[in-house]
Design a protein around this motif. Structure first.
Motif, PDB file in Angstrom:
ATOM      1  N   PRO A 237      31.844  73.083  14.683  1.00  0.00           N
ATOM      2  CA  PRO A 237      32.607  73.856  15.659  1.00  0.00           C
ATOM      3  C   PRO A 237      32.410  73.326  17.076  1.00  0.00           C
ATOM      4  O   PRO A 237      31.334  72.822  17.417  1.00  0.00           O
ATOM      5  N   PHE A 238      33.446  73.457  17.866  1.00  0.00           N
ATOM      6  CA  PHE A 238      33.421  73.092  19.292  1.00  0.00           C
ATOM      7  C   PHE A 238      33.961  74.323  20.013  1.00  0.00           C
ATOM      8  O   PHE A 238      35.161  74.557  20.060  1.00  0.00           O
ATOM      9  N   VAL A 239      33.040  75.147  20.518  1.00  0.00           N
ATOM     10  CA  VAL A 239      33.402  76.448  21.090  1.00  0.00           C
ATOM     11  C   VAL A 239      33.561  76.323  22.602  1.00  0.00           C
ATOM     12  O   VAL A 239      32.670  75.798  23.292  1.00  0.00           O
ATOM     13  N   VAL A 240      34.683  76.817  23.111  1.00  0.00           N
ATOM     14  CA  VAL A 240      34.970  76.767  24.545  1.00  0.00           C
ATOM     15  C   VAL A 240      35.103  78.199  25.058  1.00  0.00           C
ATOM     16  O   VAL A 240      35.982  78.948  24.615  1.00  0.00           O
ATOM     17  N   LEU A 241      34.235  78.569  25.990  1.00  0.00           N
ATOM     18  CA  LEU A 241      34.203  79.914  26.546  1.00  0.00           C
ATOM     19  C   LEU A 241      34.701  79.907  27.998  1.00  0.00           C
ATOM     20  O   LEU A 241      34.818  78.832  28.612  1.00  0.00           O
ATOM     21  N   ARG A 270      36.548  71.591  14.390  1.00  0.00           N
ATOM     22  CA  ARG A 270      37.190  72.895  14.579  1.00  0.00           C
ATOM     23  C   ARG A 270      36.965  73.350  16.016  1.00  0.00           C
ATOM     24  O   ARG A 270      35.825  73.515  16.455  1.00  0.00           O
ATOM     25  N   PHE A 271      38.043  73.529  16.742  1.00  0.00           N
ATOM     26  CA  PHE A 271      37.982  73.836  18.172  1.00  0.00           C
ATOM     27  C   PHE A 271      38.308  75.311  18.368  1.00  0.00           C
ATOM     28  O   PHE A 271      39.452  75.741  18.184  1.00  0.00           O
ATOM     29  N   ILE A 272      37.281  76.073  18.713  1.00  0.00           N
ATOM     30  CA  ILE A 272      37.356  77.526  18.790  1.00  0.00           C
ATOM     31  C   ILE A 272      37.345  77.911  20.268  1.00  0.00           C
ATOM     32  O   ILE A 272      36.337  77.726  20.966  1.00  0.00           O
ATOM     33  N   VAL A 273      38.460  78.435  20.742  1.00  0.00           N
ATOM     34  CA  VAL A 273      38.655  78.615  22.179  1.00  0.00           C
ATOM     35  C   VAL A 273      38.879  80.088  22.505  1.00  0.00           C
ATOM     36  O   VAL A 273      39.708  80.764  21.870  1.00  0.00           O
ATOM     37  N   HIS A 274      38.154  80.588  23.489  1.00  0.00           N
ATOM     38  CA  HIS A 274      38.302  81.979  23.932  1.00  0.00           C
ATOM     39  C   HIS A 274      39.727  82.201  24.426  1.00  0.00           C
ATOM     40  O   HIS A 274      40.314  81.361  25.100  1.00  0.00           O
ATOM     41  N   GLN A 275      40.275  83.353  24.098  1.00  0.00           N
ATOM     42  CA  GLN A 275      41.675  83.625  24.415  1.00  0.00           C
ATOM     43  C   GLN A 275      41.987  83.544  25.914  1.00  0.00           C
ATOM     44  O   GLN A 275      43.114  83.215  26.300  1.00  0.00           O
ATOM     45  N   ASP A 276      40.994  83.807  26.759  1.00  0.00           N
ATOM     46  CA  ASP A 276      41.241  83.789  28.202  1.00  0.00           C
ATOM     47  C   ASP A 276      41.537  82.387  28.729  1.00  0.00           C
ATOM     48  O   ASP A 276      42.164  82.243  29.794  1.00  0.00           O
ATOM     49  N   VAL A 277      41.065  81.356  28.028  1.00  0.00           N
ATOM     50  CA  VAL A 277      41.286  79.978  28.495  1.00  0.00           C
ATOM     51  C   VAL A 277      41.992  79.140  27.430  1.00  0.00           C
ATOM     52  O   VAL A 277      42.110  77.921  27.577  1.00  0.00           O
ATOM     53  N   TYR A 278      42.457  79.781  26.385  1.00  0.00           N
ATOM     54  CA  TYR A 278      43.057  79.057  25.259  1.00  0.00           C
ATOM     55  C   TYR A 278      44.231  78.188  25.696  1.00  0.00           C
ATOM     56  O   TYR A 278      44.259  76.979  25.422  1.00  0.00           O
ATOM     57  N   ASP A 279      45.220  78.771  26.362  1.00  0.00           N
ATOM     58  CA  ASP A 279      46.424  78.017  26.721  1.00  0.00           C
ATOM     59  C   ASP A 279      46.094  76.840  27.629  1.00  0.00           C
ATOM     60  O   ASP A 279      46.617  75.733  27.440  1.00  0.00           O
ATOM     61  N   ASP A 280      45.235  77.076  28.609  1.00  0.00           N
ATOM     62  CA  ASP A 280      44.882  76.021  29.563  1.00  0.00           C
ATOM     63  C   ASP A 280      44.134  74.892  28.857  1.00  0.00           C
ATOM     64  O   ASP A 280      44.454  73.702  29.020  1.00  0.00           O
ATOM     65  N   PHE A 281      43.139  75.239  28.029  1.00  0.00           N
ATOM     66  CA  PHE A 281      42.368  74.200  27.345  1.00  0.00           C
ATOM     67  C   PHE A 281      43.243  73.413  26.371  1.00  0.00           C
ATOM     68  O   PHE A 281      43.181  72.177  26.337  1.00  0.00           O
ATOM     69  N   ILE A 282      44.039  74.124  25.581  1.00  0.00           N
ATOM     70  CA  ILE A 282      44.848  73.438  24.575  1.00  0.00           C
ATOM     71  C   ILE A 282      45.837  72.484  25.230  1.00  0.00           C
ATOM     72  O   ILE A 282      46.069  71.363  24.736  1.00  0.00           O
ATOM     73  N   ASN A 384      30.574  79.882  12.218  1.00  0.00           N
ATOM     74  CA  ASN A 384      29.716  79.927  11.039  1.00  0.00           C
ATOM     75  C   ASN A 384      30.467  80.130   9.733  1.00  0.00           C
ATOM     76  O   ASN A 384      29.844  80.224   8.671  1.00  0.00           O
ATOM     77  N   VAL A 385      31.788  80.170   9.776  1.00  0.00           N
ATOM     78  CA  VAL A 385      32.551  80.589   8.602  1.00  0.00           C
ATOM     79  C   VAL A 385      32.554  79.551   7.483  1.00  0.00           C
ATOM     80  O   VAL A 385      32.766  79.881   6.320  1.00  0.00           O
ATOM     81  N   THR A 386      32.302  78.291   7.810  1.00  0.00           N
ATOM     82  CA  THR A 386      32.337  77.260   6.775  1.00  0.00           C
ATOM     83  C   THR A 386      31.007  77.175   6.035  1.00  0.00           C
ATOM     84  O   THR A 386      29.986  77.696   6.487  1.00  0.00           O
ATOM     85  N   ARG A 387      31.022  76.469   4.914  1.00  0.00           N
ATOM     86  CA  ARG A 387      29.798  76.260   4.134  1.00  0.00           C
ATOM     87  C   ARG A 387      28.935  75.157   4.737  1.00  0.00           C
ATOM     88  O   ARG A 387      27.815  74.915   4.276  1.00  0.00           O
ATOM     89  N   PHE A 388      29.444  74.473   5.755  1.00  0.00           N
ATOM     90  CA  PHE A 388      28.694  73.386   6.384  1.00  0.00           C
ATOM     91  C   PHE A 388      27.831  73.896   7.539  1.00  0.00           C
ATOM     92  O   PHE A 388      28.104  74.950   8.104  1.00  0.00           O
ATOM     93  N   GLY A 389      26.834  73.097   7.893  1.00  0.00           N
ATOM     94  CA  GLY A 389      25.983  73.456   9.020  1.00  0.00           C
ATOM     95  C   GLY A 389      25.270  72.236   9.571  1.00  0.00           C
ATOM     96  O   GLY A 389      24.040  72.182   9.613  1.00  0.00           O
ATOM     97  N   LEU A 390      26.042  71.248  10.000  1.00  0.00           N
ATOM     98  CA  LEU A 390      25.436  70.012  10.497  1.00  0.00           C
ATOM     99  C   LEU A 390      25.225  70.088  12.004  1.00  0.00           C
ATOM    100  O   LEU A 390      24.145  70.358  12.490  1.00  0.00           O
ATOM    101  N   GLY A 391      26.285  69.868  12.794  1.00  0.00           N
ATOM    102  CA  GLY A 391      26.171  69.963  14.241  1.00  0.00           C
ATOM    103  C   GLY A 391      27.042  71.086  14.769  1.00  0.00           C
ATOM    104  O   GLY A 391      27.786  71.739  14.032  1.00  0.00           O
ATOM    105  N   SER A 392      26.937  71.342  16.086  1.00  0.00           N
ATOM    106  CA  SER A 392      27.761  72.363  16.725  1.00  0.00           C
ATOM    107  C   SER A 392      27.757  72.117  18.225  1.00  0.00           C
ATOM    108  O   SER A 392      26.839  71.494  18.768  1.00  0.00           O
ATOM    109  N   ASN A 393      28.805  72.617  18.881  1.00  0.00           N
ATOM    110  CA  ASN A 393      28.941  72.459  20.323  1.00  0.00           C
ATOM    111  C   ASN A 393      29.378  73.782  20.939  1.00  0.00           C
ATOM    112  O   ASN A 393      30.188  74.506  20.346  1.00  0.00           O
ATOM    113  N   VAL A 394      28.874  74.077  22.138  1.00  0.00           N
ATOM    114  CA  VAL A 394      29.397  75.211  22.893  1.00  0.00           C
ATOM    115  C   VAL A 394      29.512  74.799  24.356  1.00  0.00           C
ATOM    116  O   VAL A 394      28.654  74.085  24.886  1.00  0.00           O
ATOM    117  N   TRP A 395      30.596  75.239  24.989  1.00  0.00           N
ATOM    118  CA  TRP A 395      30.856  74.944  26.389  1.00  0.00           C
ATOM    119  C   TRP A 395      30.893  76.258  27.158  1.00  0.00           C
ATOM    120  O   TRP A 395      31.798  77.077  27.008  1.00  0.00           O
TER     121      TRP A 395
END
Length: 457
Positions: A237-241, A270-282, A384-395
């Motif tokens: 996951p690549f989470v953008v807050l 998988r790029f998981i983006v908070h709704q407040d910045v979703y449009d701008d980031f995408i 965390n929804v996938t069965r994998f758990g290798l790396g992760s990112n949060v911004w």
């Protein structure tokens, strides 16, 4: 699968190789067992000299070796050269720090009624490495450097589509001055691995590859009561807050998804983006992904070369097509280009739902799946929804959000405001279906050591 070097940019067969016969495998195993007895007795300074010599050879031969790697699996020349430099660094890291990592560790002698008590790290012996094609040099070196420094000897079963690189590695360590047979490449089929791992002369194994391969090797190792380290797939996951630097996050996200032509286990997928910045980031992300030039990997201006195998590209096509057929929206790419080679364009796809294969499966190509999260709780759940758990990112720049993600992401690694990557100085590995055990640092070296407890009355 045939043992063959095929140029993925053209589909041209470069060279074919015969698999070793059972008799030839037996000879290699006998050599490894014999050399293991000799090599475990060498001084750590002697081993370090060999690793440094190997690093010097890599530096001197970077252009030729980069050409071999690019021709075999399609990574850009610049990526091949960077990988070679990383390998030289890894070899020197263990040469510089190996003696400290192997030093005796004192215990509390008084507490156990001894005059002396300590722990000593000693080599296990012959270690079998089953390695993938995506980082054909680095994946091997990050096993070989700590294992050889610890006094083990190595047997390499490399991916069948990178035989030239595999043979180079055996030659590299021989030319570096290690005893002949301390590191051997086995050109064998996957069907021969089980018998090799069951052989009593092989003490342990390490595998980087698919879940299926990991289960097979883990099962065989378990039946034989042998230590095994597994580094398997990832769907990071690549989470953008909201507090994130969106420009920098989009730039890093593009590199993270397109590095190595999108073929990296620890690539953000998988790029998981908070709704407040979703449009701008995408908008920023799609624009940057669209700027990546796809083409000849030997051209310095190319950012994304071909996928390594024809089947690999078909797997990507199938995942995207399945998602589109079930209602996903392609924001960029998603169309196979005309012409030779196994190219696939940088692709961004939204609207992923649970019934789509892309939701649960790792996509090994430059395809980014984007998700909108209502809040931090949903972002963590999606991470965390996938069965994998290798790396992760949060911004994020929020200290509480950082600590929440560090604690709650189910992954072997968490990178904050940066791209997941591997360093000799940081432990590497995953949890859940991404495998177990660790590589790199002292932990990677100790995986293949006997931790011997010593009590002296």
């Amino acid at each position: 699968m045939a043992i063959a070097s095929i140029n993925p940019a053209t589909g041209e067969l470069l060279e074919e190789f015969d698999a070793l016969t059972d008799a030839e495998v037996e000879s290699r195993l006998a050599t490894a067992a014999r050399v293991a007895v000799e090599y475990r007795g060498t001084d750590v300074a002697q081993r370090a000299h060999g690793l440094r010599s190997a690093a010097d050879i890599l530096d001197a031969e970077v252009d030729t070796l980069a050409g071999t790697m690019t021709a075999e699996m399609g990574k850009t020349l610049s990526a091949s050269k960077a990988e070679i430099a990383k390998c030289a660094k890894g070899l020197r890291f263990y040469a510089d720090h190996g003696a400290d990592f192997l030093a005796d560790e004192a215990a509390d002698a008084g507490a156990v009624g001894a005059s002396r008590a300590f722990h000593r790290y000693q080599p296990l012996g012959v270690v079998l490495a089953v390695m993938p094609w995506n980082f054909p040099l680095w994946q091997v070196i990050r096993f070989a450097a700590p294992s050889l420094m610890a006094g083990n000897v190595g047997l390499l079963k490399h991916a069948s589509n990178v035989p030239r690189t595999a043979l180079y590695l055996e030659d590299l360590f021989t030319r570096a001055g290690l005893p002949k047979g301390a590191f051997q490449t086995l050109l064998v089929s996957s069907s021969q691995i089980e018998a090799i791992l069951q052989d009593s002369r092989v003490a342990a194994a390490t595998l980087t590859g698919s879940e299926g391969a990991g289960r097979a090797v883990g099962r065989t190792a378990g039946e034989a009561l042998k230590k095994v380290v597994l580094e398997l797939g990832g769907s990071d996951p690549f989470v953008v807050l909201p507090s994130a630097d969106l420009e920098k996050a989009a730039q890093t996200a593009t590199t993270a998804r397109c590095q190595n032509n999108g073929q990296s286990c620890i690539a953000a997928k998988r790029f998981i983006v908070h709704q407040d910045v979703y449009d701008d980031f995408i908008a920023k992300f799609v624009a940057r992904m669209g700027e990546q030039k796809v083409g000849d990997p030997t051209d310095e201006s190319t950012a994304v070369g071909p996928l390594a195998t024809e089947q690999g590209r078909q797997d990507v096509i199938d995942l995207v097509d399945d998602a589109v057929a079930k209602g996903a929206e392609v924001l960029l790419g998603g169309t196979v280009p005309d012409g030779p080679g196994w190219f696939y364009p940088p692709t961004v796809i939204a609207g992923i739902t649970e019934e789509m294969d892309l939701y649960a499966e790792e996509v090994f190509g430059p395809v980014a799946a984007v998700y909108k999260a209502a809040d931090l709780d949903e972002a963590v759940r999606l991470a965390n929804v996938t069965r994998f758990g290798l790396g992760s990112n949060v911004w994020t720049t929020d200290p509480d959000e950082i600590e929440r993600c560090i604690d709650d992401f189910e992954a072997g690694q968490v990178f904050v405001n940066g791209m997941t990557t591997s360093y000799p100085e940081l432990a590497f590995g995953g949890v859940k279906d991404s495998g177990h055990g660790r590589e790199l640092t002292r932990h990677g070296m100790h995986e293949f050591c006997n931790l011997k407890t010593v009590w002296v009355g």
